[in-house]
Enzyme design. Structure first.
Site, mmCIF file in Angstrom:
data_model
loop_
_atom_site.group_PDB
_atom_site.id
_atom_site.type_symbol
_atom_site.label_atom_id
_atom_site.label_comp_id
_atom_site.label_asym_id
_atom_site.label_seq_id
_atom_site.Cartn_x
_atom_site.Cartn_y
_atom_site.Cartn_z
ATOM 1 N N LEU A 178 80.459 16.177 72.969
ATOM 2 C CA LEU A 178 79.720 14.842 73.115
ATOM 3 C C LEU A 178 79.705 13.261 73.249
ATOM 4 C CD1 LEU A 178 78.655 15.766 69.600
ATOM 5 C CD2 LEU A 178 77.229 16.505 71.134
ATOM 6 N N HIS A 179 79.057 12.740 74.221
ATOM 7 C CA HIS A 179 79.300 11.376 74.693
ATOM 8 C C HIS A 179 78.045 10.830 74.304
ATOM 9 C CE1 HIS A 179 75.671 12.295 77.037
ATOM 10 N NE2 HIS A 179 76.510 13.528 77.990
ATOM 11 N N HIS A 181 74.927 11.581 73.873
ATOM 12 C CA HIS A 181 74.680 12.312 72.315
ATOM 13 C C HIS A 181 74.475 11.788 70.898
ATOM 14 C CE1 HIS A 181 76.237 15.536 75.733
ATOM 15 N NE2 HIS A 181 74.937 16.094 75.059
HETATM 16 P P1 PAJ Z 1 73.427 18.998 75.742
HETATM 17 O O1 PAJ Z 1 73.672 19.215 78.107
HETATM 18 O O2 PAJ Z 1 74.204 18.986 75.607
HETATM 19 O O3 PAJ Z 1 72.404 18.157 76.336
HETATM 20 C C1 PAJ Z 1 71.722 17.783 74.502
HETATM 21 C C2 PAJ Z 1 70.450 16.709 74.721
HETATM 22 O O4 PAJ Z 1 71.256 15.511 74.581
HETATM 23 C C3 PAJ Z 1 69.541 16.644 75.748
HETATM 24 O O5 PAJ Z 1 68.082 16.276 74.780
HETATM 25 C C4 PAJ Z 1 69.343 15.762 76.932
HETATM 26 O O6 PAJ Z 1 68.769 15.497 76.930
HETATM 27 C C5 PAJ Z 1 70.163 14.543 75.696
HETATM 28 N N1 PAJ Z 1 71.413 13.186 76.794
HETATM 29 C C6 PAJ Z 1 72.549 14.266 77.394
HETATM 30 N N2 PAJ Z 1 73.318 12.838 78.510
HETATM 31 C C7 PAJ Z 1 72.179 12.268 77.868
HETATM 32 C C8 PAJ Z 1 72.078 10.766 78.034
HETATM 33 N N3 PAJ Z 1 72.909 10.367 79.225
HETATM 34 N N4 PAJ Z 1 71.032 9.598 77.006
HETATM 35 C C9 PAJ Z 1 71.206 10.308 76.217
HETATM 36 N N5 PAJ Z 1 70.414 11.348 76.152
HETATM 37 C C10 PAJ Z 1 71.485 12.443 76.551
HETATM 38 O O7 PAJ Z 1 70.064 19.636 77.316
HETATM 39 C C11 PAJ Z 1 70.991 20.321 77.271
HETATM 40 O O8 PAJ Z 1 71.968 19.935 75.939
HETATM 41 C C12 PAJ Z 1 70.326 22.132 75.776
HETATM 42 O O9 PAJ Z 1 69.797 22.180 77.466
HETATM 43 C C13 PAJ Z 1 69.588 21.946 74.642
HETATM 44 C C14 PAJ Z 1 68.768 21.791 74.953
HETATM 45 C C15 PAJ Z 1 70.931 21.783 73.399
HETATM 46 C C16 PAJ Z 1 69.366 23.666 75.159
HETATM 47 O O10 PAJ Z 1 70.645 24.535 75.003
#
Ligand code: PAJ
Length: 285
Positions: free
Chosen positions: A40-41, A44
């Protein structure tokens, strides 16, 4: 982290998760849900904070979903940091962290796949065959396990967000989907768990993605309507090793545009060394 943030309760099986959600609904509570793959960053955390505002209960899932990774992708080395994730989740007021094992999500004999057709064909769908079927299937399954009222996603994964919105409407899931703007480092780099793979020199070149996108957005805002001109201007600014795609698309259908005559989005996927990064910007009509 706020001083007295309590750690979320960790649930490790879908049976426990669903039982907990049923009890929360029986109490009349609204469940907000943020699905993630962990590491998580701040991006998230922004989703979690929005979920905190929208639900009586806030559920985070951490599951590195094997079915959305191709055979030559980074499943084995995807960053994992459960203690750090739980601390960040606590700081955002998360009630439950659902952390299932692959064998729970995909029990022996599993054979159902959900495909969202047109939206998943282009862009990442072309370069990562099967990726969005993996995403749509796991998101649908997580929704069935967690039974949220509202779920929050990032625009960073623009095509994924469009696919999830479609999935929820098509299958009448009755879950409100909220999309939040991309959270960026102060210099513009979109936050991503995969940024951890970048060496300092690669990190510098990775900045060319957001710089190219912002310059393109400014050019369109200044009146340029020719999509090709905007895209080629952006391409010239990329300092990457390989471009998978750089496309200016209709923001609703994700089909490529010739003229910028409606709300649009410029999306890029490119490799810096071995690391594949994606980013996008909205471009107003
Ligand atoms: P992940 O890459 O961990 O991302 C989880 C959620 O965080 C997604 O909705 C993604 O769009 C969001 N996110 C990532 N980086 C971001 C940023 N810089 N700013 C805002 N939101 C951000 O996406 C996934 O996981 C997977 O595909 C998942 C939906 C969990 C299915 O496995």
């Amino acid at each position: 982290m706020p001083p007295f943030a309590t750690a979320p309760q960790v649930l490790r099986t879908s049976a426990e998760m669903t039982a907990w959600s049923r009890a929360a609904h029986a109490r009349g509570e609204r469940i907000a849900f943020v699905p993630t793959m962990g590491a998580l960053h701040a991006g998230h955390v922004a989703l979690l904070e929005e979920g905190r505002r929208r639900g009586d209960q806030l559920v985070l899932s951490i599951f590195v979903n094997p079915t959305q990774f191709g055979p030559n992708e980074d499943l084995a080395r995807y960053p994992r940091d459960l203690p750090g994730d739980l601390a960040r989740a606590a700081s955002a007021g998360t009630d439950i962290a659902f952390v299932p094992e692959p064998a729970d999500v995909y029990p022996p004999g599993f054979q159902t796949t959900i495909e969202v057709r047109d939206l998943a064909r282009g862009l990442d769908g072309l370069f990562r065959p099967g990726h969005f079927a993996g995403v749509a299937t796991v998101v649908a399954k997580l929704f069935n396990i967690v039974q949220p009222d509202v779920s929050i996603f990032g625009q960073k994964d623009f095509q994924q967000l469009a696919i999830v919105r479609r999935l929820v409407v098509d299958l009448a899931m009755g879950i409100e989907i909220v999309g939040l703007p991309t959270v960026r480092e102060p210099d513009g780099l979109a936050m991503s768990s995969r940024n951890a793979y970048l060496s300092p020199a690669e990190r510098t070149r990775a900045l060319s993605l957001s710089r190219a996108l912002f310059a393109a957005r400014d050019r369109a805002a200044a009146g340029e309507r020719d999509a090709h001109a905007v895209v080629e201007g952006a391409r010239a600014a990329l300092e990457v090793d390989r471009v998978d795609y750089l496309e200016l698309c209709d923001a609703a259908t994700l089909t490529p545009l010739v003229q910028i005559d409606r709300p649009a989005v410029l999306l890029v996927a490119a490799f810096i060394g071995r690391t594949r990064l994606i980013d996008n910007v909205l471009i107003g009509a």
